[in-house]
Design a protein around this motif. Structure first.
Motif, short mmCIF file in Angstrom:
data_model
loop_
_atom_site.label_atom_id
_atom_site.label_comp_id
_atom_site.label_asym_id
_atom_site.label_seq_id
_atom_site.Cartn_x
_atom_site.Cartn_y
_atom_site.Cartn_z
N VAL A 1 5.29 -8.09 -3.79
CA VAL A 1 6.15 -7.83 -2.63
C VAL A 1 7.07 -9.03 -2.41
O VAL A 1 6.64 -10.18 -2.47
N LEU A 2 8.36 -8.73 -2.17
CA LEU A 2 9.32 -9.75 -1.72
C LEU A 2 9.27 -9.82 -0.20
O LEU A 2 9.39 -8.80 0.47
N ASN A 3 9.10 -11.01 0.34
CA ASN A 3 9.00 -11.19 1.79
C ASN A 3 10.07 -12.18 2.26
O ASN A 3 10.14 -13.31 1.78
N PRO B 1 8.84 -3.81 -1.81
CA PRO B 1 7.85 -3.79 -2.89
C PRO B 1 8.49 -4.05 -4.25
O PRO B 1 9.63 -3.64 -4.49
N ILE B 2 7.76 -4.73 -5.12
CA ILE B 2 8.18 -4.91 -6.51
C ILE B 2 7.41 -3.88 -7.33
O ILE B 2 6.19 -3.96 -7.46
N LEU B 3 8.14 -2.90 -7.87
CA LEU B 3 7.52 -1.77 -8.55
C LEU B 3 7.81 -1.81 -10.04
O LEU B 3 8.97 -1.94 -10.45
N GLU C 1 0.82 -1.22 0.00
CA GLU C 1 0.00 0.00 0.00
C GLU C 1 0.85 1.26 0.00
O GLU C 1 0.52 2.25 -0.66
N HIS C 2 1.96 1.25 0.74
CA HIS C 2 2.78 2.45 0.89
C HIS C 2 3.96 2.51 -0.08
O HIS C 2 4.68 3.51 -0.11
N LYS C 3 4.18 1.42 -0.83
CA LYS C 3 5.27 1.37 -1.81
C LYS C 3 6.62 1.64 -1.15
O LYS C 3 7.50 2.27 -1.73
#
Length: 260
Positions: free
Chosen positions: A171-173, A161-163, A127-129
């Motif tokens: 997202v990478l976790n 984040p993956i943008l 959500e927040h990038k």
């Protein structure tokens, strides 16, 4: 620090302090050089890993295989016991687990439902990038209020984040059972990796779409042939249509209804 004189010297306190000061400066210079050398060596290893990942990603087109391989190679550089990639479903705010690896035999506990609304640190990152590096997910605010368990025994977490330009696609976790396992250089590495992964993900998704279109075209051809060959046996054709529809949509049950 050894200072050698060819003639006899009488050192006063000021001279002694001055030489001791030089020794302190030398120690600082040595420490800085060691730190720089360590960082430089890590950077070289990171670049080699990224180059290897790029080579691997270009060899594979299947999305799940691409992402799983990406996690395996990244885990060689980032100290984590578990890692996963969550991709955002197009046109929704839902993050779906697409690939994951876990080092221990008991495996990863996968949530029953996709992450949506304001659930989890991973959800916040999407959500927040912005990246989130948490030393202790059970203690550090505000993350302790957001944390949702996905791996048993997790203490620290790193999400990136993956943008694709300014659009979040996933997202990478990375998670660890050790407190404070992740450092700034780990975050920097994953941010570079996330940028590298975008093209591979887009290529794999395009391949999946083309593969699905080809499968659909083949199914339509099979149905057309059956319709022509079974002009009198409607029930057989209807059964075939329903079976192929279930196969293409990965559904378990379905109904074909005729309007009277």
């Amino acid at each position: 620090l050894f200072v050698h004189f060819r003639q006899q010297q009488s050192f006063d306190n000021l001279q002694k302090l001055y030489i001791e000061g030089l020794a302190h400066y030398a120690s600082i210079a040595i420490r800085n050089a060691h730190t720089f050398d360590t960082l430089a060596q890590r950077r070289v290893r990171d670049l080699a890993t990224l180059q290897n990942i790029d080579h691997e990603l270009n060899r594979v087109l299947d999305l799940t295989q691409v992402l799983t391989r990406l996690l395996e190679l990244a885990s060689e550089r980032v100290p984590a016991e578990g890692a996963s990639i969550w991709l955002l479903k197009p046109g929704t705010k839902i993050l779906a687990l697409t690939a994951s690896i876990y080092r221990h035999s008991e495996g990863r506990r996968t949530p029953r439902n996709p992450l949506q609304e304001t659930q989890g640190i991973t959800r916040w990152v999407a959500e927040h990038k912005q990246s989130a590096r948490v030393a202790n997910v059970h203690r550090d605010a505000p993350w302790c209020d957001l944390y949702v368990q996905m791996m048993p025994g997790t203490l620290s977490e790193l999400d990136v984040p993956i943008l694709d330009e300014d659009e979040v696609i996933g997202v990478l976790n990375f998670e660890s059972t050790r407190e404070g396992a992740f450092r700034q250089e780990d975050e920097d590495f994953l941010q570079t990796l996330a940028g590298q992964a975008v093209l591979a993900i887009r290529n794999a998704q395009a391949y999946e779409r083309e593969k699905r279109l080809a499968e659909e075209g083949q199914v339509l051809n099979e149905i057309s042939k059956e319709i022509i060959s079974q002009l009198e046996d409607h029930s057989h054709v209807f059964d075939l249509i329903l079976a192929k529809a279930l196969e293409l949509t990965n559904s378990e049950t379905g109904v074909l209804m005729l309007y009277d």
